[in-house]
Write a protein that holds these residues in place. Structure first.
Motif, PDB file in Angstrom:
ATOM      1  N   MET A 176       0.831  -1.201   0.000  1.00 24.87           N
ATOM      2  CA  MET A 176       0.000   0.000   0.000  1.00 24.87           C
ATOM      3  C   MET A 176       0.868   1.255   0.000  1.00 24.87           C
ATOM      4  N   ALA A 177       1.938   1.241   0.794  1.00 21.68           N
ATOM      5  CA  ALA A 177       2.827   2.402   0.853  1.00 21.68           C
ATOM      6  C   ALA A 177       3.518   2.616  -0.494  1.00 21.68           C
ATOM      7  N   GLN A 178       3.909   1.528  -1.158  1.00 19.64           N
ATOM      8  CA  GLN A 178       4.538   1.672  -2.470  1.00 19.64           C
ATOM      9  C   GLN A 178       3.551   2.226  -3.490  1.00 19.64           C
ATOM     10  N   ALA A 179       2.299   1.756  -3.438  1.00 13.47           N
ATOM     11  CA  ALA A 179       1.281   2.276  -4.356  1.00 13.47           C
ATOM     12  C   ALA A 179       1.001   3.753  -4.071  1.00 13.47           C
ATOM     13  N   ALA A 200       3.833  10.496  -6.628  1.00 16.96           N
ATOM     14  CA  ALA A 200       4.814  10.924  -7.627  1.00 16.96           C
ATOM     15  C   ALA A 200       4.111  11.285  -8.934  1.00 16.96           C
ATOM     16  N   GLU A 201       3.109  10.501  -9.307  1.00 26.45           N
ATOM     17  CA  GLU A 201       2.357  10.796 -10.529  1.00 26.45           C
ATOM     18  C   GLU A 201       1.590  12.106 -10.378  1.00 26.45           C
ATOM     19  N   LEU A 202       1.013  12.334  -9.217  1.00 29.22           N
ATOM     20  CA  LEU A 202       0.303  13.589  -8.964  1.00 29.22           C
ATOM     21  C   LEU A 202       1.260  14.771  -9.022  1.00 29.22           C
ATOM     22  N   ALA A 203       2.444  14.616  -8.466  1.00 32.07           N
ATOM     23  CA  ALA A 203       3.434  15.692  -8.506  1.00 32.07           C
ATOM     24  C   ALA A 203       3.850  15.987  -9.946  1.00 32.07           C
TER      25      ALA A 203
END
Length: 126
Positions: free
Chosen positions: A73-76, A82-85
């Motif tokens: 879950m933490a990796q997801a 990162a994608e949002l950033a």
């Protein structure tokens, strides 16, 4: 429970484990725990350290299992952030560029209001 009480309880637990699991006599276990608490070395202080590590490993096993369960879950979540950033970067660059159309000292709200001197009505001399 005070720190002294907790320390005494831990010592008793270690003594019990040393007698039960390591085959020491009660006197040997008490002596070994007391020596370790005084930071002395004795014939069985290495067993005290080993039992303390074993107790901590047993106590932390559920925490480690929980952390391992949360790892995917933490990796997801990290990937999603990162994608949002990356998606927000162009918007942030546009906002930064829009702010550069005026000098740094100027605000979008205009100059600060000037203070007006309070006028008090003059009284007539008596």
């Amino acid at each position: 429970m005070t720190p002294e009480q907790a320390s005494a309880r831990a010592a008793l637990m270690l003594i019990g484990r040393l007698v039960r699991l390591r085959g020491l006599t009660v006197e040997e276990a008490v002596t070994a725990v007391a020596q370790r608490r005084r930071r002395e070395t004795g014939p069985h202080t290495d067993l005290v350290i080993a039992e303390a590590h074993a107790v901590m490993a047993e106590a932390l096993a559920p925490v480690r299992a929980m952390l391992e369960a949360f790892r995917p879950m933490a990796q997801a979540a990290t990937a999603a952030m990162a994608e949002l950033a990356r998606a927000m970067r162009p918007v942030a660059q546009q906002a930064t560029a829009a702010r550069r159309d005026r000098p740094a000292w100027a605000t979008p709200y205009g100059p600060p209001p000037r203070r007006r001197a309070k006028h008090t009505p003059r009284t007539m001399p008596r």
